[in-house]
Design an enzyme around this catalytic site. Structure first.
Site, PDB file in Angstrom:
ATOM      1  N   LYS A 121       0.767  -1.145  -0.005  1.00 51.68           N
ATOM      2  CA  LYS A 121       0.179   0.148  -0.012  1.00 51.68           C
ATOM      3  C   LYS A 121       0.909   1.245   0.186  1.00 51.68           C
ATOM      4  O   LYS A 121       1.692   1.490   0.935  1.00 51.68           O
ATOM      5  CB  LYS A 121      -0.777   0.110   1.235  1.00 51.68           C
ATOM      6  CG  LYS A 121      -1.925   0.986   1.174  1.00 51.68           C
ATOM      7  CD  LYS A 121      -2.877   0.923   2.485  1.00 51.68           C
ATOM      8  CE  LYS A 121      -3.765   2.334   2.530  1.00 51.68           C
ATOM      9  NZ  LYS A 121      -4.829   1.898   3.374  1.00 51.68           N
ATOM     10  N   ASP A 226     -13.520   4.176   9.682  1.00 47.48           N
ATOM     11  CA  ASP A 226     -13.782   4.070   8.358  1.00 47.48           C
ATOM     12  C   ASP A 226     -14.399   2.618   8.097  1.00 47.48           C
ATOM     13  O   ASP A 226     -14.161   2.234   7.241  1.00 47.48           O
ATOM     14  CB  ASP A 226     -12.508   4.347   7.703  1.00 47.48           C
ATOM     15  CG  ASP A 226     -12.907   5.042   6.093  1.00 47.48           C
ATOM     16  OD1 ASP A 226     -14.118   5.159   5.976  1.00 47.48           O
ATOM     17  OD2 ASP A 226     -12.073   5.173   5.385  1.00 47.48           O
TER      18      ASP A 226
HETATM   19  P1  ADP Z   1      -7.601   3.604   1.089  1.00 53.74           P
HETATM   20  O1  ADP Z   1      -6.993   3.821   2.450  1.00 53.74           O
HETATM   21  O2  ADP Z   1      -7.097   4.295   0.168  1.00 53.74           O
HETATM   22  O3  ADP Z   1      -9.106   3.417   0.977  1.00 53.74           O
HETATM   23  P2  ADP Z   1      -7.504   0.717   1.372  1.00 53.74           P
HETATM   24  O4  ADP Z   1      -6.382   0.289   2.292  1.00 53.74           O
HETATM   25  O5  ADP Z   1      -8.889   0.780   1.821  1.00 53.74           O
HETATM   26  O6  ADP Z   1      -7.004   1.983   0.677  1.00 53.74           O
HETATM   27  O7  ADP Z   1      -7.303  -0.173   0.059  1.00 53.74           O
HETATM   28  C1  ADP Z   1      -8.025   0.051  -0.825  1.00 53.74           C
HETATM   29  C2  ADP Z   1      -8.317  -1.316  -1.825  1.00 53.74           C
HETATM   30  O8  ADP Z   1      -7.158  -2.118  -2.006  1.00 53.74           O
HETATM   31  C3  ADP Z   1      -9.387  -2.194  -0.932  1.00 53.74           C
HETATM   32  O9  ADP Z   1     -10.616  -1.711  -1.273  1.00 53.74           O
HETATM   33  C4  ADP Z   1      -8.941  -3.367  -1.336  1.00 53.74           C
HETATM   34  O10 ADP Z   1      -9.951  -3.680  -2.598  1.00 53.74           O
HETATM   35  C5  ADP Z   1      -7.500  -3.346  -1.701  1.00 53.74           C
HETATM   36  N1  ADP Z   1      -6.560  -3.929  -0.775  1.00 53.74           N
HETATM   37  C6  ADP Z   1      -6.203  -2.863   0.271  1.00 53.74           C
HETATM   38  N2  ADP Z   1      -5.523  -4.092   0.881  1.00 53.74           N
HETATM   39  C7  ADP Z   1      -5.243  -5.167   0.626  1.00 53.74           C
HETATM   40  C8  ADP Z   1      -5.043  -6.476   1.073  1.00 53.74           C
HETATM   41  N3  ADP Z   1      -3.833  -6.567   2.085  1.00 53.74           N
HETATM   42  N4  ADP Z   1      -5.009  -7.449   0.273  1.00 53.74           N
HETATM   43  C9  ADP Z   1      -5.863  -7.431  -0.960  1.00 53.74           C
HETATM   44  N5  ADP Z   1      -6.486  -6.226  -1.350  1.00 53.74           N
HETATM   45  C10 ADP Z   1      -6.272  -5.153  -0.663  1.00 53.74           C
HETATM   46 MG    MG Z   2     -10.248   2.088   2.162  1.00 59.26          MG
END
Ligand code: ADP
Ligand code: MG
Length: 455
Positions: A121, A226
């Site tokens: 991320k 959130d």
């Molecule tokens: P933001 O803070 O920008 O909302 P998120 O952590 O919610 O970011 O991640 C955005 C998207 O990425 C999630 O909705 C999911 O689909 C995907 N995602 C995030 N972390 C993971 C993970 N560990 N494994 C698989 N998909 C992930």
């Molecule tokens: Mg998110």
């Protein structure tokens, strides 16, 4: 902006040395003059200018001569520094496709040498271009970029610390693997964001599992803030994993009750709408407030009851990762956003749904491996490098950061507020690892030399 990691393979040691020098210069300069870059990088055979040109070509740096002549890192440049560090540490060896786009982040698959796929991320605070922010951002143009990097780093640091602590307390979260700059590496969740799921075998069970997590979090002293269908992943067994932690707060936060209620409301609303579930409070037209109060009295899900016996995970976390200033910086924009955020419809959340809809297709080809190039590099101790990323001149920057924080806060919390606005009627009756970050410029030179040596 696209993350073309292929470029990474063409970057030389000197390229990274100069890129790192610009990053270091940015501690004290919004724009780093070429002479300073040259001095910090002190390339053995000279040629800093040529390298700068190369980095500009690949958009890892931005050149600005509007006020004075200098360079700053772009997000892509920052991405590369983080990725390179992780690869050198042996955390992963290849970057694959993008699997998620949040408003404030990009998520990619990364692969380890043994084929294990992880999630990366990259936090991107300040990336989004909401209208309300645009004019302000134009106004702040000349100095904003450097703060985006700083705030993104804090968001990553916080997310990593929380994920680790939650995992230790057996919450269903991804496994936190490593963190550098604005980048968090975690296990890949085998599942789909709940928002993509149209049908469930056992919606009641899933609903209860999810609410159970909210309650248990509060029992540990924390509120997600959130907690909605975008941040809950679900797999084929209908097991839940929660993600996305930079905005979590303690139950002792002054708005804790409101955040808790809102998290709960989002879940109710989603299950009502998507799975046609009805809840006790949906039936009859009794006065809502009375009903909620009665629910509290009857001992059902009540924040005040839960918070009373809350554990101390919030306190542990406070003590773990951040310096006081960092914590304040991040909290400042989160709170400002909650107080001053804008309301609007849900369209952008829907966009997010579209953009992440491919998340779970199996496609592990297309990884860009850095192994060949990096196999002989030694591990970079990066713990020190970020000190003072907030700027050597903290005092003078504080008001700027505050100002920008207000705008950032709005955006960070917009999604939450939209969910709030859509929900009418209260529903609460149902069911870091240690980062030494002491800043300080006195020992900066030796640290610079140490880090540069490692590239
Ligand atoms: P933001 O803070 O920008 O909302 P998120 O952590 O919610 O970011 O991640 C955005 C998207 O990425 C999630 O909705 C999911 O689909 C995907 N995602 C995030 N972390 C993971 C993970 N560990 N494994 C698989 N998909 C992930
Ligand atoms: Mg998110």
């Amino acid at each position: 902006m696209k993350l073309d990691v292929n470029v990474l393979r063409y970057l030389s040691k000197d390229d990274f040395r100069v890129l790192t020098a610009v990053e270091m210069g940015m501690r004290n300069h919004e724009l780093v003059p070429a002479e300073l870059v040259e001095r910090i990088a002190s390339l053995k055979h000279g040629g800093t200018y040529k390298v700068l040109k190369n980095l500009l070509k690949y958009k890892l740096l931005h050149h600005d001569s509007s006020r004075y002549d200098g360079f700053r890192l772009t997000y892509l440049g920052y991405d590369f520094l983080a990725i390179k560090t992780m690869v050198n540490r042996g955390v992963f060896s290849a970057v694959g496709r993008q699997i998620g786009v949040g408003k404030e982040s990009d998520i990619f698959e990364v692969a380890q040498e043994d084929g294990t796929v992880l999630a990366m991320k990259l936090h991107r605070l300040g990336r989004t271009s909401f209208r309300a922010v645009k004019s302000k951002r134009d106004y702040l143009r000349h100095r904003s970029s450097y703060n985006w990097l700083y705030l993104s780093r804090l968001a990553a640091l916080k997310e990593f610390a929380f994920m680790k602590a939650l995992e230790e307390h057996e919450f269903p979260v991804p496994k936190a693997i490593d963190c550098n700059r604005h980048c968090v590496i975690m296990s890949l969740v085998q599942g789909y964001p709940l928002v993509q799921v149209k049908q469930l075998q056992n919606p009641e069970t899933v609903f209860e599992k999810i609410l159970g997590i909210v309650v248990r979090l509060a029992e540990h002293g924390l509120i997600h803030c959130d907690f909605n269908e975008f941040n809950i992943m679900i797999d084929d067994e209908e097991d839940i994993t929660m993600i996305d932690f930079p905005q979590m707060v303690s139950v002792s936060h002054r708005n804790a009750q409101m955040y808790f209620d809102r998290d709960v409301e989002c879940i109710f609303k989603f299950f009502r709408k998507r799975f046609n579930m009805t809840f006790q409070e949906d039936k009859g037209d009794s006065d809502e407030t009375e009903e909620v109060d009665a629910a509290d009295d009857s001992g059902r899900l009540s924040f005040s009851e839960i918070a009373k016996s809350a554990g101390a995970l919030d306190k542990e976390l406070e003590a773990s990762g951040f310096t006081r200033k960092e914590q304040n910086d991040l909290d400042k924009f989160i709170e400002n956003g909650l107080e001053k955020g804008e309301d609007s419809g849900n369209e952008e959340s829907e966009d997010e749904e579209e953009q992440t809809s491919e998340s779970n297709e199996e496609n592990l080809s297309g990884f860009n491996s850095f192994q060949e190039k990096n196999s002989n590099n030694h591990v970079v101790d990066d713990d020190n490098h970020e000190k003072g990323q907030s700027g050597g001149s903290e005092d003078e920057d504080e008001s700027d950061e505050e100002e920008e924080g207000i705008e950032l806060a709005k955006r960070l919390n917009k999604q939450r507020r939209r969910a709030m606005a859509a929900v009418r009627g209260g529903r609460r009756n149902s069911s870091r690892n240690s980062y030494k970050d002491k800043g300080g410029r006195s020992s900066q030179n030796s640290k610079i030399q140490k880090r540069l040596k490692d590239w």
